[in-house]
Structure formats: C-alpha cells, structure tokens
Design a protein around this motif. Structure first.
Motif, PDB file in Angstrom:
ATOM      1  N   TYR A 106      40.059 -58.526  34.329  1.00  0.00           N
ATOM      2  CA  TYR A 106      39.312 -58.430  35.580  1.00  0.00           C
ATOM      3  C   TYR A 106      39.642 -59.553  36.557  1.00  0.00           C
ATOM      4  O   TYR A 106      38.945 -59.761  37.548  1.00  0.00           O
ATOM      5  N   SER A 107      40.737 -60.257  36.287  1.00  0.00           N
ATOM      6  CA  SER A 107      41.135 -61.354  37.174  1.00  0.00           C
ATOM      7  C   SER A 107      41.749 -60.847  38.476  1.00  0.00           C
ATOM      8  O   SER A 107      41.851 -61.589  39.448  1.00  0.00           O
ATOM      9  N   GLY A 108      42.195 -59.599  38.480  1.00  0.00           N
ATOM     10  CA  GLY A 108      42.846 -59.045  39.661  1.00  0.00           C
ATOM     11  C   GLY A 108      44.327 -59.384  39.732  1.00  0.00           C
ATOM     12  O   GLY A 108      45.022 -58.962  40.655  1.00  0.00           O
ATOM     13  N   LYS A 109      44.812 -60.107  38.738  1.00  0.00           N
ATOM     14  CA  LYS A 109      46.211 -60.535  38.748  1.00  0.00           C
ATOM     15  C   LYS A 109      47.143 -59.532  38.062  1.00  0.00           C
ATOM     16  O   LYS A 109      48.354 -59.576  38.270  1.00  0.00           O
ATOM     17  N   TYR A 110      46.558 -58.656  37.226  1.00  0.00           N
ATOM     18  CA  TYR A 110      47.400 -57.766  36.440  1.00  0.00           C
ATOM     19  C   TYR A 110      46.906 -56.324  36.523  1.00  0.00           C
ATOM     20  O   TYR A 110      45.697 -56.075  36.565  1.00  0.00           O
ATOM     21  N   THR A 111      47.837 -55.391  36.526  1.00  0.00           N
ATOM     22  CA  THR A 111      47.481 -53.981  36.458  1.00  0.00           C
ATOM     23  C   THR A 111      47.250 -53.589  35.001  1.00  0.00           C
ATOM     24  O   THR A 111      47.606 -54.339  34.082  1.00  0.00           O
ATOM     25  N   TYR A 112      46.699 -52.394  34.808  1.00  0.00           N
ATOM     26  CA  TYR A 112      46.488 -51.896  33.457  1.00  0.00           C
ATOM     27  C   TYR A 112      47.814 -51.809  32.702  1.00  0.00           C
ATOM     28  O   TYR A 112      47.912 -52.223  31.543  1.00  0.00           O
ATOM     29  N   ASP A 113      48.836 -51.271  33.369  1.00  0.00           N
ATOM     30  CA  ASP A 113      50.147 -51.123  32.719  1.00  0.00           C
ATOM     31  C   ASP A 113      50.746 -52.473  32.350  1.00  0.00           C
ATOM     32  O   ASP A 113      51.403 -52.614  31.312  1.00  0.00           O
ATOM     33  N   GLU A 114      50.533 -53.478  33.181  1.00  0.00           N
ATOM     34  CA  GLU A 114      51.051 -54.819  32.894  1.00  0.00           C
ATOM     35  C   GLU A 114      50.360 -55.416  31.676  1.00  0.00           C
ATOM     36  O   GLU A 114      50.999 -56.062  30.837  1.00  0.00           O
ATOM     37  N   VAL A 115      49.066 -55.194  31.567  1.00  0.00           N
ATOM     38  CA  VAL A 115      48.325 -55.712  30.409  1.00  0.00           C
ATOM     39  C   VAL A 115      48.760 -54.988  29.144  1.00  0.00           C
ATOM     40  O   VAL A 115      48.954 -55.611  28.090  1.00  0.00           O
ATOM     41  N   LYS A 116      48.954 -53.658  29.221  1.00  0.00           N
ATOM     42  CA  LYS A 116      49.393 -52.900  28.056  1.00  0.00           C
ATOM     43  C   LYS A 116      50.752 -53.398  27.566  1.00  0.00           C
ATOM     44  O   LYS A 116      50.981 -53.550  26.361  1.00  0.00           O
TER      45      LYS A 116
END
Length: 358
Positions: free
Chosen positions: A228-238
């Motif tokens: 929820y930091s706003g720095k990463y998209t869902y795909d980037e986290v995956k």
C-alpha cells in the motif's frame, strides 16, 4: 512398445526426456540464465521460448513427434485434485491460463504437451500436479478465514522421491512417515503420513523458506505496508515474491554454485546462503511436530541437493530428528514416464479435470 516424451518446466530450467516403455533413451536439461527469464513480464509469455526448446530436443535426437504415444508433463495450477494421472483437456488449460490458482512455468508444460499432441496420436498427460491436495483439515487454517492455507508445491518431486525411498528399502510408502525436502528453484518441505502429504508449505506464493528466486514467508506487516506504499503495482509485487526474490534479490544470482564460490570471500554471500539453509531446517523442524516426532527419514532431493555444503549444513541441524537420505537431482522425469507408461498399459486410470472437481 510405447514412445513417451516427458517434459518438466521449472522456474529456471526445462527438462526433457524420451522413453521407450520405461527405459530412458535421451535426456537433456536446458538451464535458463536469470537474464533470459527476466525479459518476460509474465511466465505465460515464455510459451514460444520454452516450446522451441522442446522442439529442438526432438529434432536433435531424431524423434518423430507423430510416432509418440504420450507427451507427459509436470502438471500446472487448477482447482485442487487428488494425486494421479490426468489427461490435459480444455478445462485444465482454461483454469491454468486464468492464474486464479497460481502461476508457474509448469503451467506452460501442459499447454505445450496439448498443442504438440494435436500434431500426433499422442495423449497429453500430467502426473501428480502441484495442486495435489491431501492436507489434513487442521493444516488449512491460516489465522484468517479469507486466506486459508493451500496445498501447492512440488508434489511430483515429493511423491516420486518418497516412493523411490520406499521401493529401494523394501518398504511401503503408505505405511511410512517421512519429511521430504525439494531443493530447487523453489524450495518446499512437506510431511508425508502413511502415503499422504498432510501438510507442507505453499512454495509458489509465499510459505516456507526463501529460495534461489522466491521470498518464501515474509513479515506480514512489512509486506502489507509495501503493498500500500503506492510504489509498486500488483504485478511488480508478485514478481518480487516469485522470480526476483530470495538469493536473486540479495545477490543478483539464482545459481547456488555461484553463491557458494562467492561465499568463500564474500561475507554477505555466506550469510545469505546460510540463512536459506537455516530456514529450510526450521521448516523441517515444523514438519517434525506435524508427525509428532515419528519420522522414519528426512529425504533431500532437487538440484541443490547436489551441494555437499548445503546437505552437510542441513545434517548438522537435523540429524537428531531422523536419518537424512539424499537423492540429488530429481526423480520427476522417471515418475512422469512411469505414470504415463502405466496408464497407457491400463494399470493406472487416466482421469480428467471437470468443472465439478473440488
């Protein structure tokens, strides 16, 4: 005589083997450098890249695909299934493509098998897919009903290794309590109780130890904050969790052999390698409690089990639990071929995934 092509797509390799009945005629493992894999934003985008490798194997070994009786792959991610042999059908491919049940290179294997069988009389099969579910009910509770624990790990490798141990020692798999550890691009540890995998870590998306390119379990508070930091998209986290985590995140390489050499002079590399081994041992300890301390043997398999350093470190921490038996490399290709061979001979039932499957 039955002609069988076995393919096993891992996160960092493509394994291929040609069998005539249960005899291996040709076998090759194609390793994929990290720099090649990271070019693809999604695992399914590797389809053409991986299929060309399989086609190349057939061509170089003079194998006519139209003469094959079966193309068998390590299974992909669908709704939970019982262990066994399954025919690849459109419903299976649809569920795998959705990504709803997980995402891994093995999902491509069944798709490639299905496509290649269209060009021959061969039957596309999978054996003991990673979503094989034999968990005890108590193992499913995670701490929140919206996020149950699920069975999703290297089921084929686990089953093949456990059955091989039983066979070579004149024992029956369904009468043994074992802890099996798969040490590969992903690492998974599971408790086998009387022939069932009653508990294990979801090595695909976040349980257990970190591995060469996966984070394993993370501090949940820190993970929620990052998401929820706003720095990463869902795909980037995956991708961070699976593909760019673990040793890759710390050291920039997923090759344990390289890390071992680095560790000789680099304190950070030594610490990271030892931390991965440390977490593996913690998982073995956890599975020991699942079996109430009644463990016949601890079985180590997978590519990293070739490392004398890794095996010795695990023995130092876990030898007191049970004898540790090492099956370096993997037994998956033999298990795939045997499953296909026995099903072609009518000794094993070929099942099909339907919408009604659990």
């Amino acid at each position: 005589m039955y002609k069988i092509l076995a393919i096993n797509l891992g996160s960092t390799s493509t394994k291929m083997a040609y069998y005539e009945d249960d005899v291996c005629i040709n076998r090759v493992t194609e390793d994929h450098p990290t720099e090649d894999i990271v070019k693809f934003s999604d695992i399914m985008d590797q389809h053409k890249y991986r299929k060309e490798i399989v086609e190349k194997f057939l061509k170089e070994n003079g194998i006519d695909k139209t003469s094959l009786d079966a193309i068998v792959s390590r299974g992909g991610h669908t709704k939970s299934l019982e262990g066994g042999v399954y025919k690849v059908n459109s419903e299976m491919l649809l569920q795998q493509a959705s990504g709803m049940y997980g995402r891994h290179a093995c999902d491509l294997g069944s798709k490639i098998a299905y496509e290649m069988c269209k060009e021959s009389k061969a039957i596309p099969l999978v054996v003991d897919p990673p979503i094989t579910d034999e968990f005890d009910p108590i193992a499913r509770l995670s701490g929140h009903p919206l996020m149950p624990r699920k069975s999703s790990f290297h089921a084929l490798s686990h089953k093949a290794t456990a059955k091989r141990y039983a066979r070579e020692n004149g024992l029956k798999y369904n009468e043994l309590n074992l802890i099996v550890v798969h040490l590969g691009g992903g690492i998974s540890v599971a408790a086998h109780k009387n022939g069932l995998m009653v508990d294990g870590d979801n090595a695909l998306d976040g349980d257990g130890t970190f591995s060469t390119n996966r984070t394993g379990a993370l501090p949940v508070g820190a993970l929620a904050k990052l998401c929820y930091s706003g720095k990463y998209t869902y795909d980037e986290v995956k991708k961070m969790l699976n593909g760019e985590g673990g040793l890759v995140a710390y050291l920039g390489t997923s090759d344990v052999r390289t890390v071992e050499k680095m560790a000789e002079t680099d304190e950070k590399a030594a610490l990271c390698l030892d931390a991965m081994i440390y977490q593996v041992c913690k998982e073995i300890g956890a599975m020991t409690t699942v079996l109430c301390g009644d463990v016949k043997a601890i079985l180590l398999t997978g590519g990293i089990a070739n490392s004398k350093y890794v095996v010795q470190k695990i023995k130092e921490r876990c030898n007191f639990i049970a004898p540790i038996v090492v099956f370096p490399g993997e037994n998956e290709m033999e298990s795939l071929a045997r499953g296909a061979f026995e099903s072609l001979r009518g000794e094993e039932t070929i099942r099909e995934l339907t919408e009604d499957c659990i």
